[in-house]
Design an enzyme around this catalytic site. Structure first.
Site, PDB file in Angstrom:
ATOM      1  N   TYR A 104       0.849  -1.199   0.000  1.00 44.19           N
ATOM      2  CA  TYR A 104       0.000   0.000   0.000  1.00 44.19           C
ATOM      3  C   TYR A 104       0.875   1.236   0.000  1.00 44.19           C
ATOM      4  O   TYR A 104       1.860   1.328   0.744  1.00 44.19           O
ATOM      5  CB  TYR A 104      -0.899   0.028   1.236  1.00 44.19           C
ATOM      6  CG  TYR A 104      -1.724   1.293   1.312  1.00 44.19           C
ATOM      7  CD1 TYR A 104      -3.014   1.318   0.800  1.00 44.19           C
ATOM      8  CD2 TYR A 104      -1.195   2.468   1.847  1.00 44.19           C
ATOM      9  CE1 TYR A 104      -3.771   2.481   0.825  1.00 44.19           C
ATOM     10  CE2 TYR A 104      -1.942   3.635   1.871  1.00 44.19           C
ATOM     11  CZ  TYR A 104      -3.232   3.632   1.361  1.00 44.19           C
ATOM     12  OH  TYR A 104      -3.970   4.789   1.379  1.00 44.19           O
ATOM     13  N   GLU A 189      -3.501   7.410  -4.398  1.00 44.99           N
ATOM     14  CA  GLU A 189      -3.400   6.156  -3.668  1.00 44.99           C
ATOM     15  C   GLU A 189      -3.170   4.987  -4.629  1.00 44.99           C
ATOM     16  O   GLU A 189      -3.868   4.868  -5.639  1.00 44.99           O
ATOM     17  CB  GLU A 189      -4.684   5.906  -2.862  1.00 44.99           C
ATOM     18  CG  GLU A 189      -4.632   4.645  -2.006  1.00 44.99           C
ATOM     19  CD  GLU A 189      -5.967   4.329  -1.348  1.00 44.99           C
ATOM     20  OE1 GLU A 189      -6.940   3.980  -2.045  1.00 44.99           O
ATOM     21  OE2 GLU A 189      -6.041   4.450  -0.108  1.00 44.99           O
TER      22      GLU A 189
END
Ligand code: GDP
Ligand code: MN
Length: 377
Positions: A104, A189
């Site tokens: 992530y 993101e």
């Protein structure tokens, strides 16, 4: 807030050199099939719904296909979905890469700290909200010098990347940083950021463009659509109308008085819902139109707070009384009025004839409106 669909985010990724799987957008099963037949997307591939909500993987909106038939099947199934209330109209088809690990990474504006924060976690692929805090690293970044070498080092350590993958991360971080700044993003993101071989590939993209900078991005005008159906009608009629989730409707004139009215209602424990700003209109028809739109939002009570200037009090009163008569009996609501200024006497008189008392002070009228809506919670 301009939230970009994955494929739009990935177009930005491509522009800034962030590595991506080969992919293609399709709007029908035929287009999906054609994308594979033409070789634009090799098999096996991934078929992904282009919706703004997350959790597609778990929700059946991301499927894998090994053959043309499976591509058609997946495309048809996903295009028939209504995913978290959103109809699927577009698909992204991408080559299916062999993933060694999912990470992530995001760069997000922290409004409280007033700086972007670099967020990393070795537990990628799942929604970051479900990852335990100890496994997430947050580094506030000074926006002027940008990402420092030590910050990149810390990110690499957090993600467990060394050697070639570590070098790939450095390049990726520079690209993310540049994209974030040049494109006026408030969020970039990548989840998952996949380790593939000794490189990194962005398998998903979530980019949000800052609303205050949206004027610099006419390319997103058509997708900048967070209006409710009533707000959409209002826009066409050129009425300044906003729907919040409270239960008191507010009609005022001028942005300043409108905002102040919302504040005062809140102050007395009320929950302002829809508000509309009559601005400088002096046309009773316009007032009627605006009021009927307000009625459709089904407020518990409406607070009319008008300062008559260009918009004269009697104009508003006339339009209002006219509109009240048109609201169906079952959908009526109490109206609390405060009208002051130009032609106040005439306006108050018109309201009185219709059985509405104008309360002259702001405090008392606001309190009456809160009470009419059922009181403070
Ligand atoms: P989200 O659930 O809406 O965030 O959708 P994602 O784009 O993150 O996809 C969900 C999951 O599908 C990912 O975490 C991956 O496990 C998987 N996935 C997506 N793209 C690929 C790919 O190219 N190859 C493989 N093997 N898996 C993928
Ligand atoms: Mn994802």
């Amino acid at each position: 807030m301009v939230k970009l669909a994955e494929w739009r985010g990935k177009e930005l990724f491509r522009k800034y050199g962030i590595p991506l799987p080969r992919g293609h957008v399709a709007r029908s099963a035929d287009e999906a099939e054609a994308a594979v037949r033409s070789g634009a997307v090799p098999l096996p591939c991934v078929v992904k719904a282009q919706v703004l909500a997350g959790g597609r993987g778990k929700g059946g909106a991301v499927r894998f296909a090994n053959t043309i038939e499976e591509v058609r099947e997946s495309a048809t199934a996903i295009l028939a979905l209504e995913f978290k209330g959103e109809r699927v109209k577009e698909l992204l088809l991408e080559e299916k890469l062999p993933i060694a690990k999912e990470l992530y990474l995001s760069l997000a504006l922290d409004r409280g700290a007033r700086v972007p924060v670099l967020i990393t976690s070795a537990q990628g692929g799942v929604e970051i909200e479900s990852v335990d805090d100890a496994s997430i690293d947050r580094q506030p970044v000074d926006p002027f010098p940008g990402l420092a070498a030590y910050e990149k080092r810390r990110a690499a350590r957090m993600l467990g990347l060394t050697g070639a993958a570590r070098a790939a991360l450095d390049r990726l971080l520079d690209a993310v940083w540049t994209l974030y700044n040049r494109e006026d993003a408030e969020l970039v993101e990548i989840n998952p950021l996949a380790i593939v071989g000794d490189g990194l590939v962005a398998l998903d993209a979530k980019v949000i463009i800052e609303d205050d900078a949206a004027f610099r991005h006419p390319e997103y005008a058509e997708i900048r659509d967070d209006r409710t159906p009533l707000e959409e009608i209002a826009r066409e009629k050129e009425i300044a109308f906003v729907q919040l989730d409270g239960n008191i409707g507010v009609i005022a004139n001028g942005a300043g008085l409108t905002m102040a009215t919302l504040d005062v209602l809140k102050e007395f424990g009320g929950r302002p819902g829809v508000f509309l700003d009559l601005g400088g209109t002096d046309d009773p028809k316009k007032v009627t139109e605006a009021f009927l739109l307000m009625a459709q939002a089904r407020p518990r009570a409406v607070f009319l707070n008008i300062f008559g200037g260009v918009t004269k009090c009697d104009t508003v009163a006339k339009g209002l009384v006219e509109a009240m008569a048109q609201v169906p009996a079952g959908e009526r609501f109490p109206l609390v009025a405060r009208i002051r200024g130009n032609n106040e006497k005439e306006g108050v008189e018109i309201l009185r004839h219709a059985g509405i008392t104008s309360i002259p002070t702001l405090r008392e009228s606001a309190q009456a409106a809160v009470a009419a809506a059922g009181g403070a919670p």
